[in-house]
Write a protein that holds these residues in place. Sequence first.
Motif, PDB file in Angstrom:
ATOM      1  N   VAL A   1       2.968 -12.924  -3.390  1.00 40.16           N
ATOM      2  CA  VAL A   1       3.223 -12.458  -2.179  1.00 40.16           C
ATOM      3  C   VAL A   1       3.808 -11.372  -2.132  1.00 40.16           C
ATOM      4  O   VAL A   1       3.646 -10.345  -1.237  1.00 40.16           O
ATOM      5  CB  VAL A   1       4.173 -13.591  -1.599  1.00 40.16           C
ATOM      6  CG1 VAL A   1       4.713 -13.146  -0.209  1.00 40.16           C
ATOM      7  CG2 VAL A   1       3.657 -14.949  -1.508  1.00 40.16           C
ATOM      8  N   GLU A   2       4.643 -10.967  -3.083  1.00 43.45           N
ATOM      9  CA  GLU A   2       5.501  -9.622  -3.072  1.00 43.45           C
ATOM     10  C   GLU A   2       4.434  -8.469  -3.243  1.00 43.45           C
ATOM     11  O   GLU A   2       4.483  -7.379  -2.842  1.00 43.45           O
ATOM     12  CB  GLU A   2       6.454  -9.485  -4.237  1.00 43.45           C
ATOM     13  CG  GLU A   2       7.771 -10.386  -3.534  1.00 43.45           C
ATOM     14  CD  GLU A   2       8.642 -10.225  -4.600  1.00 43.45           C
ATOM     15  OE1 GLU A   2       8.825  -9.821  -5.791  1.00 43.45           O
ATOM     16  OE2 GLU A   2      10.358 -10.319  -4.249  1.00 43.45           O
TER      17      GLU A   2
ATOM     18  N   ALA B   1       1.211  -8.398  -2.738  1.00 41.56           N
ATOM     19  CA  ALA B   1       0.343  -8.539  -1.200  1.00 41.56           C
ATOM     20  C   ALA B   1       1.094  -7.705  -0.197  1.00 41.56           C
ATOM     21  O   ALA B   1       0.716  -6.728   0.439  1.00 41.56           O
ATOM     22  CB  ALA B   1      -0.105  -9.862  -0.819  1.00 41.56           C
ATOM     23  N   LEU B   2       2.282  -7.826   0.079  1.00 38.80           N
ATOM     24  CA  LEU B   2       3.352  -7.348   0.708  1.00 38.80           C
ATOM     25  C   LEU B   2       3.416  -5.861   0.473  1.00 38.80           C
ATOM     26  O   LEU B   2       3.298  -4.833   1.220  1.00 38.80           O
ATOM     27  CB  LEU B   2       4.784  -7.717   0.944  1.00 38.80           C
ATOM     28  CG  LEU B   2       4.883  -9.119   1.570  1.00 38.80           C
ATOM     29  CD1 LEU B   2       6.312  -9.783   1.242  1.00 38.80           C
ATOM     30  CD2 LEU B   2       4.692  -9.084   3.226  1.00 38.80           C
ATOM     31  N   GLY B   3       3.451  -5.474  -0.851  1.00 38.55           N
ATOM     32  CA  GLY B   3       3.612  -4.062  -1.585  1.00 38.55           C
ATOM     33  C   GLY B   3       2.386  -3.231  -1.049  1.00 38.55           C
ATOM     34  O   GLY B   3       2.237  -2.137  -0.903  1.00 38.55           O
ATOM     35  N   PHE B   4       1.115  -3.858  -1.121  1.00 39.61           N
ATOM     36  CA  PHE B   4      -0.174  -3.346  -0.995  1.00 39.61           C
ATOM     37  C   PHE B   4      -0.037  -2.895   0.601  1.00 39.61           C
ATOM     38  O   PHE B   4      -0.635  -1.718   0.969  1.00 39.61           O
ATOM     39  CB  PHE B   4      -1.352  -4.384  -1.020  1.00 39.61           C
ATOM     40  CG  PHE B   4      -2.536  -4.093  -0.284  1.00 39.61           C
ATOM     41  CD1 PHE B   4      -3.443  -3.187  -0.957  1.00 39.61           C
ATOM     42  CD2 PHE B   4      -3.072  -4.676   0.872  1.00 39.61           C
ATOM     43  CE1 PHE B   4      -4.570  -2.793  -0.424  1.00 39.61           C
ATOM     44  CE2 PHE B   4      -4.070  -3.969   1.518  1.00 39.61           C
ATOM     45  CZ  PHE B   4      -4.991  -3.271   0.608  1.00 39.61           C
ATOM     46  N   LEU B   5       0.258  -3.694   1.498  1.00 47.16           N
ATOM     47  CA  LEU B   5       0.495  -3.165   3.018  1.00 47.16           C
ATOM     48  C   LEU B   5       1.491  -2.183   3.165  1.00 47.16           C
ATOM     49  O   LEU B   5       1.139  -1.314   3.745  1.00 47.16           O
ATOM     50  CB  LEU B   5       0.836  -4.577   3.784  1.00 47.16           C
ATOM     51  CG  LEU B   5      -0.255  -5.592   3.986  1.00 47.16           C
ATOM     52  CD1 LEU B   5       0.518  -6.822   4.801  1.00 47.16           C
ATOM     53  CD2 LEU B   5      -1.464  -5.105   4.979  1.00 47.16           C
ATOM     54  N   LYS B   6       2.530  -2.166   2.480  1.00 47.16           N
ATOM     55  CA  LYS B   6       3.423  -1.137   2.614  1.00 47.16           C
ATOM     56  C   LYS B   6       3.019   0.298   1.943  1.00 47.16           C
ATOM     57  O   LYS B   6       3.036   1.224   2.466  1.00 47.16           O
ATOM     58  CB  LYS B   6       5.026  -1.418   1.563  1.00 47.16           C
ATOM     59  CG  LYS B   6       5.746  -2.604   2.333  1.00 47.16           C
ATOM     60  CD  LYS B   6       7.091  -2.725   2.029  1.00 47.16           C
ATOM     61  CE  LYS B   6       7.301  -2.985   0.502  1.00 47.16           C
ATOM     62  NZ  LYS B   6       8.608  -3.261   0.002  1.00 47.16           N
ATOM     63  N   ALA B   7       2.275   0.029   0.631  1.00 47.04           N
ATOM     64  CA  ALA B   7       1.487   1.358   0.245  1.00 47.04           C
ATOM     65  C   ALA B   7       0.333   1.840   1.184  1.00 47.04           C
ATOM     66  O   ALA B   7       0.063   2.960   1.216  1.00 47.04           O
ATOM     67  CB  ALA B   7       0.640   0.828  -0.967  1.00 47.04           C
ATOM     68  N   GLU B   8      -0.186   0.887   1.971  1.00 46.90           N
ATOM     69  CA  GLU B   8      -1.052   1.387   2.950  1.00 46.90           C
ATOM     70  C   GLU B   8      -0.369   2.027   4.252  1.00 46.90           C
ATOM     71  O   GLU B   8      -1.086   2.328   5.208  1.00 46.90           O
ATOM     72  CB  GLU B   8      -2.150   0.263   3.587  1.00 46.90           C
ATOM     73  CG  GLU B   8      -3.113  -0.433   2.392  1.00 46.90           C
ATOM     74  CD  GLU B   8      -4.145   0.586   2.457  1.00 46.90           C
ATOM     75  OE1 GLU B   8      -4.392   1.286   3.400  1.00 46.90           O
ATOM     76  OE2 GLU B   8      -4.955   0.649   1.341  1.00 46.90           O
ATOM     77  N   GLY B   9       0.917   2.240   4.179  1.00 43.75           N
ATOM     78  CA  GLY B   9       1.610   2.757   5.327  1.00 43.75           C
ATOM     79  C   GLY B   9       2.433   1.880   6.379  1.00 43.75           C
ATOM     80  O   GLY B   9       2.884   2.300   7.480  1.00 43.75           O
ATOM     81  N   CYS B  10       2.354   0.553   6.057  1.00 40.88           N
ATOM     82  CA  CYS B  10       2.877  -0.451   7.054  1.00 40.88           C
ATOM     83  C   CYS B  10       4.600  -0.280   6.877  1.00 40.88           C
ATOM     84  O   CYS B  10       4.857  -0.801   5.687  1.00 40.88           O
ATOM     85  CB  CYS B  10       2.446  -1.689   6.946  1.00 40.88           C
ATOM     86  SG  CYS B  10       0.509  -1.829   7.114  1.00 40.88           S
ATOM     87  N   SER B  11       5.245  -0.017   7.938  1.00 47.50           N
ATOM     88  CA  SER B  11       6.597  -0.345   7.662  1.00 47.50           C
ATOM     89  C   SER B  11       7.043  -1.543   8.537  1.00 47.50           C
ATOM     90  O   SER B  11       8.156  -1.990   8.159  1.00 47.50           O
ATOM     91  CB  SER B  11       7.267   0.949   8.382  1.00 47.50           C
ATOM     92  OG  SER B  11       6.794   1.140   9.647  1.00 47.50           O
ATOM     93  N   LYS B  12       6.445  -2.040   9.226  1.00 52.83           N
ATOM     94  CA  LYS B  12       6.701  -3.395   9.761  1.00 52.83           C
ATOM     95  C   LYS B  12       5.574  -4.491   9.767  1.00 52.83           C
ATOM     96  O   LYS B  12       4.167  -4.271   9.784  1.00 52.83           O
ATOM     97  CB  LYS B  12       7.093  -3.482  11.320  1.00 52.83           C
ATOM     98  CG  LYS B  12       8.178  -2.567  11.579  1.00 52.83           C
ATOM     99  CD  LYS B  12       9.057  -2.940  13.056  1.00 52.83           C
ATOM    100  CE  LYS B  12       8.214  -1.938  14.041  1.00 52.83           C
ATOM    101  NZ  LYS B  12       8.624  -2.276  15.347  1.00 52.83           N
ATOM    102  N   ILE B  13       5.887  -5.513   9.102  1.00 53.77           N
ATOM    103  CA  ILE B  13       4.724  -6.554   8.933  1.00 53.77           C
ATOM    104  C   ILE B  13       5.176  -7.805   9.492  1.00 53.77           C
ATOM    105  O   ILE B  13       6.458  -8.262   9.234  1.00 53.77           O
ATOM    106  CB  ILE B  13       4.736  -6.681   7.229  1.00 53.77           C
ATOM    107  CG1 ILE B  13       4.376  -5.399   6.560  1.00 53.77           C
ATOM    108  CG2 ILE B  13       3.894  -7.861   6.823  1.00 53.77           C
ATOM    109  CD1 ILE B  13       4.622  -5.387   5.066  1.00 53.77           C
TER     110      ILE B  13
END
Length: 272
Positions: free
Chosen positions: A128-129, A131-143
């Motif tokens: 899970v971490e 996967a969340l790290g992937f979204l953050k690396a894609e520029g996501c600041s809010k998930i």
Amino acid sequence: GTVPGALSLCSLFMTSACCPVGSLPYLAATHTATGRVVDLGAVELYANTSAISSTNGILICPDVWGWNGGRVRAIADGLSEQGYKVAVGKFLAPALDGGTDGDALPPDGDFGMDWIKQFPWETQRPKVEAALGFLKAEGCSKIGVLGFCYGGHPACWASTVEPSVVCGVVLHPSMQLEGFAFGGDTAALLKSVRCPFLLAPAGNDLPMWSACGEFGEALKASAKGADCVFKEFPDMSHGWSCRGDLADEKVRRDVEAVMKDAIGFFAKYVLA
């Protein structure tokens, strides 16, 4: 008015441990996916990041038929059209008997406690971490996190470890696995959730999932409990949102209703 995107997308078990009696069976995926598969090492994802400039992400935690069962990828692509970068986790590998597209249960599979017990939070957290790290690396600041059935369990846990997770939605929740399968305390998990959650139990889900039920009260006692929303769908069976037959008028009605609720909840907290 109608909400575009996700709206246009439009038992097997005898245990309360995950899916109640009368839950809907496997539904084959018929959607032509527009995303891609990403292998992060710790976990594989189905990802749709076509909303290039978006800083808003959604992590989907699927049910016991995994990352390519039913409407899961159709919902992911629909949310992408709403302006989110979306990832769907392949969280239930090693799959049972090959699973569905390598994840979770095979199409004719029966849920088993011995199988699900392989996936306590300690095992799932690195996936899970990642996967969340992937979204953050894609520029996501809010998930936002979106969980179906079993997926509500890692979705709730995710909110306790990742500050960028700002809300969650769980459809036909099965977080009781924390107690039934993993030897933990379901109420304690719900009280530890750190952001607003929307729960949408079906008519045959455990009564504890109502707003005034034991688990509902525990969630209301969490840090953002006053902002949590309970939307019950008494005409539906567990699994309807991603596995129900859209040819059934009532199912289509409530799939559209719950997706509208989810989109509105994500818009309030993730897009805000």
